[in-house]
Design a protein around this motif. Structure first.
Motif, PDB file in Angstrom:
ATOM      1  N   LEU A 189       0.875  -1.177   0.103  1.00 15.22           N
ATOM      2  CA  LEU A 189       0.085  -0.046  -0.125  1.00 15.22           C
ATOM      3  C   LEU A 189       0.780   1.487   0.010  1.00 15.22           C
ATOM      4  CD1 LEU A 189      -2.730  -1.283   2.252  1.00 15.22           C
ATOM      5  CD2 LEU A 189      -2.943  -0.453  -0.035  1.00 15.22           C
ATOM      6  N   HIS A 190       1.903   1.171   0.667  1.00 19.76           N
ATOM      7  CA  HIS A 190       2.987   2.473   0.651  1.00 19.76           C
ATOM      8  C   HIS A 190       3.452   2.499  -0.827  1.00 19.76           C
ATOM      9  CE1 HIS A 190       5.705   5.345   1.743  1.00 19.76           C
ATOM     10  NE2 HIS A 190       6.898   4.572   1.737  1.00 19.76           N
ATOM     11  N   ILE A 191       3.874   1.288  -1.625  1.00 19.63           N
ATOM     12  CA  ILE A 191       4.285   1.718  -2.671  1.00 19.63           C
ATOM     13  C   ILE A 191       3.189   2.314  -3.591  1.00 19.63           C
ATOM     14  CG2 ILE A 191       5.206   0.375  -4.985  1.00 19.63           C
ATOM     15  CD1 ILE A 191       6.013  -1.815  -2.946  1.00 19.63           C
ATOM     16  N   ASN A 358      -3.496   3.912   6.657  1.00 16.03           N
ATOM     17  CA  ASN A 358      -2.596   3.873   7.815  1.00 16.03           C
ATOM     18  C   ASN A 358      -3.401   4.454   9.325  1.00 16.03           C
ATOM     19  OD1 ASN A 358      -0.153   4.076   6.022  1.00 16.03           O
ATOM     20  ND2 ASN A 358      -1.254   5.481   4.869  1.00 16.03           N
ATOM     21  N   TYR A 359      -3.018   3.663  10.219  1.00  9.69           N
ATOM     22  CA  TYR A 359      -3.774   3.819  11.495  1.00  9.69           C
ATOM     23  C   TYR A 359      -2.583   3.330  12.610  1.00  9.69           C
ATOM     24  CZ  TYR A 359      -4.625  -1.111  11.275  1.00  9.69           C
ATOM     25  OH  TYR A 359      -4.382  -2.522  11.415  1.00  9.69           O
ATOM     26  N   SER A 373      -7.372   3.739  22.076  1.00 10.35           N
ATOM     27  CA  SER A 373      -7.828   4.709  21.207  1.00 10.35           C
ATOM     28  C   SER A 373      -7.382   4.365  19.830  1.00 10.35           C
ATOM     29  CB  SER A 373      -7.629   6.050  21.532  1.00 10.35           C
ATOM     30  OG  SER A 373      -6.259   6.416  21.586  1.00 10.35           O
ATOM     31  N   VAL A 374      -7.899   4.848  18.690  1.00 12.24           N
ATOM     32  CA  VAL A 374      -7.436   4.884  17.393  1.00 12.24           C
ATOM     33  C   VAL A 374      -6.821   6.165  16.680  1.00 12.24           C
ATOM     34  CG1 VAL A 374      -7.757   4.029  15.080  1.00 12.24           C
ATOM     35  CG2 VAL A 374      -8.690   2.669  17.192  1.00 12.24           C
ATOM     36  N   GLU A 375      -5.819   6.324  16.180  1.00 11.44           N
ATOM     37  CA  GLU A 375      -5.470   7.409  15.338  1.00 11.44           C
ATOM     38  C   GLU A 375      -5.356   6.996  14.150  1.00 11.44           C
ATOM     39  OE1 GLU A 375      -2.490   9.447  18.658  1.00 11.44           O
ATOM     40  OE2 GLU A 375      -1.598   8.588  16.940  1.00 11.44           O
ATOM     41  N   VAL A 376      -6.123   7.479  13.013  1.00  9.93           N
ATOM     42  CA  VAL A 376      -6.254   7.056  11.723  1.00  9.93           C
ATOM     43  C   VAL A 376      -6.088   8.486  10.878  1.00  9.93           C
ATOM     44  CG1 VAL A 376      -8.789   7.304  11.804  1.00  9.93           C
ATOM     45  CG2 VAL A 376      -7.479   5.843   9.970  1.00  9.93           C
ATOM     46  N   PRO A 414      -3.027  13.487   6.781  1.00 11.66           N
ATOM     47  CA  PRO A 414      -2.155  12.526   6.114  1.00 11.66           C
ATOM     48  C   PRO A 414      -0.716  12.568   6.184  1.00 11.66           C
ATOM     49  CG  PRO A 414      -4.013  13.656   4.907  1.00 11.66           C
ATOM     50  CD  PRO A 414      -3.867  14.261   6.018  1.00 11.66           C
ATOM     51  N   LYS A 415      -0.076  11.445   6.295  1.00 10.65           N
ATOM     52  CA  LYS A 415       1.378  11.341   6.285  1.00 10.65           C
ATOM     53  C   LYS A 415       2.077  11.409   7.549  1.00 10.65           C
ATOM     54  CE  LYS A 415       2.304  11.411   1.424  1.00 10.65           C
ATOM     55  NZ  LYS A 415       0.995  12.006   0.743  1.00 10.65           N
ATOM     56  N   THR A 416       1.194  11.500   8.668  1.00 13.47           N
ATOM     57  CA  THR A 416       1.691  11.668  10.066  1.00 13.47           C
ATOM     58  C   THR A 416       2.274  10.345  10.551  1.00 13.47           C
ATOM     59  OG1 THR A 416      -0.251  12.941  10.335  1.00 13.47           O
ATOM     60  CG2 THR A 416       0.790  12.195  12.324  1.00 13.47           C
TER      61      THR A 416
END
Length: 430
Positions: A189-191, A358-359, A373-376, A414-416
């Motif tokens: 997924l990163h590619i 990405n999460y 907790s979730v960071e997404v 995004p991109k964090t």
């Protein structure tokens, strides 16, 4: 519809014949380790087991389990059952939680590894005309080497690019006309993300048709996301350094995971009591390597939770079917009395419109109590739309639907989250 197999004689043998072969190999194995390795001999003597104790497959339950702690205690070569000069290759786990687990191979072990990997890749649909971009990390890790051996045995071209240098991965994929991508699901997924930044459409601008993914847990929903993004069929691979590396299972075109049980004898146990469970139940996978020479593992506890079935598959294989891994018993979290696996949270997040891949699942400990907790990251377009509280509420309600538990969700830019070229770190503790 039955399909052409790599080794139909072994992959579709009647269950009765398979069990006869397993017993014969198990008896030979127990005799060999008892006479060749002092650790195994003392372990067997402690529980009064001699080689002739094993008369049926059920007798394997009399043998004590082998754990990762045992393997580390006999680092590096304490469990070897051959002369050291018969070993021609060595691999090892990452050793992030102590001494690494070492996997030594004789010439025959290396040939076996190539054979079970060829069986697995063939079942995925890989053929001689394919070009495999092998983006698993080369080094002591078994992954890249197993995929290379299996693909070359089939006769495919292998690009030994390793992981990382993602922009170069995209150039090579385009220039060489790669048709299969082998790497971790998160790295695929990163590619794709970097390819899109370079102006490519991953599903249209490359020749990929197969994804050969493993080495980390991923949900069925993540598989669907990868397939849609790349326009490919994504297959799962399962293996462990302690057993051989990848090659323990072969996923057929119906996406059923067939255990290569002529070489790896599977058991299912209750992870708490160690009691053996019948097929159809969910429990911890335990494997015995029936044909390895240098480093045989007998009743190795994997900590992976799944179920096993002996039903016949539409593909014609009679090898037992393993469910996808639900999680590791080590990854299981208990929050407010509810058992939670990271894969359940991933499956819920993937249902949310505008979510990226990405999460982080954030575990916070206060005293003896964990909270989650979730960071997404939303996708770029969804992030620009703002109204992120709606996005968070939708994600929270999906998690609640799956777990019946309220888990706060925070949308972050995004991109964090740092991208990984290997195994993605999904759970972090604060």
């Amino acid at each position: 519809m039955a399909e052409k197999m790599w080794d139909s004689k072994k992959e579709s043998m009647p269950l009765r014949k398979l069990k006869e072969l397993q017993l014969k190999r198990l008896q030979e194995l127990v005799y060999r380790v008892y006479t060749k390795n002092k650790y195994y001999k003392s372990k067997f003597d402690e529980v009064k087991i001699k080689p002739d104790t094993i008369r049926t497959l059920k007798d394997i339950e009399k043998i004590p389990f082998l754990t990762k702690q045992d393997l580390r205690a006999f680092y590096p070569f304490g469990l070897v059952c051959t002369e050291l000069d018969e070993i021609i290759e060595v691999h090892a786990s990452s050793g992030t939680t102590g001494k690494p687990v070492v996997g030594p191979y004789t010439k025959k072990d290396v040939e076996l590894w190539g054979e079970v990997m060829a069986r697995s890749l063939w079942a995925n649909g890989l053929r001689k005309h394919d070009i495999v971009q092998n983006a698993y990390g080369y080094g002591l890790f078994t992954g890249a080497h197993g995929f290379e051996k299996g693909a070359q045995k089939i006769g495919s071209m292998v690009i030994t690019i390793s992981s990382g240098n993602t922009e170069r991965q995209i150039d090579v994929m385009k220039d060489f006309g790669s048709t299969a991508l082998a790497c971790t699901p998160s790295y695929s997924l990163h590619i794709a993300e970097i390819a899109e930044e370079k102006g490519f459409d991953p599903a249209k601008d490359f020749k990929l048709h197969l994804g050969l993914f493993g080495a980390e847990a991923w949900s069925e929903e993540m598989r669907k996301k990868i397939e849609d993004r790349w326009g490919i069929v994504a297959h799962e691979h399962y293996g462990l350094t302690e057993l051989i590396g990848p090659g323990v299972i072969s996923e057929c075109r119906y996406k059923k995971l067939h255990i290569n049980a002529d070489h790896f004898y599977p058991e299912l146990i209750d992870p708490t009591t160690g009691e053996t469970l019948e097929p159809g139940n969910q429990g911890e996978l335990v494997f015995t390597t029936l044909s390895k020479e240098a480093f045989p593992a007998i009743r190795f506890r994997t900590r992976d939770l799944a179920s096993i079935s002996e039903e016949l598959c539409e593909c014609g294989r009679t090898l037992p079917i393993q469910s996808r891994i639900k999680g590791r018993s080590d990854d299981m979290m208990k929050v407010k009395g509810v058992i939670v696996f990271p894969s359940q949270i991933e499956a819920a997040l993937m249902q949310v419109p505008g979510v990226s891949d990405n999460y982080h699942i954030v575990k916070t400990k206060q005293g003896d109590i964990y909270s989650l907790s979730v960071e997404v990251e939303p996708s770029e377009p969804r992030y620009k739309e703002s109204h992120l509280d709606d996005f968070e509420k939708k994600a929270e309600s999906e998690i609640y639907r799956v777990l019946n538990l309220h888990v706060p969700v925070h949308a972050i830019p995004p991109k964090t989250i740092p991208r990984s070229t290997g195994k993605a770190k999904r759970v972090i503790e604060r």
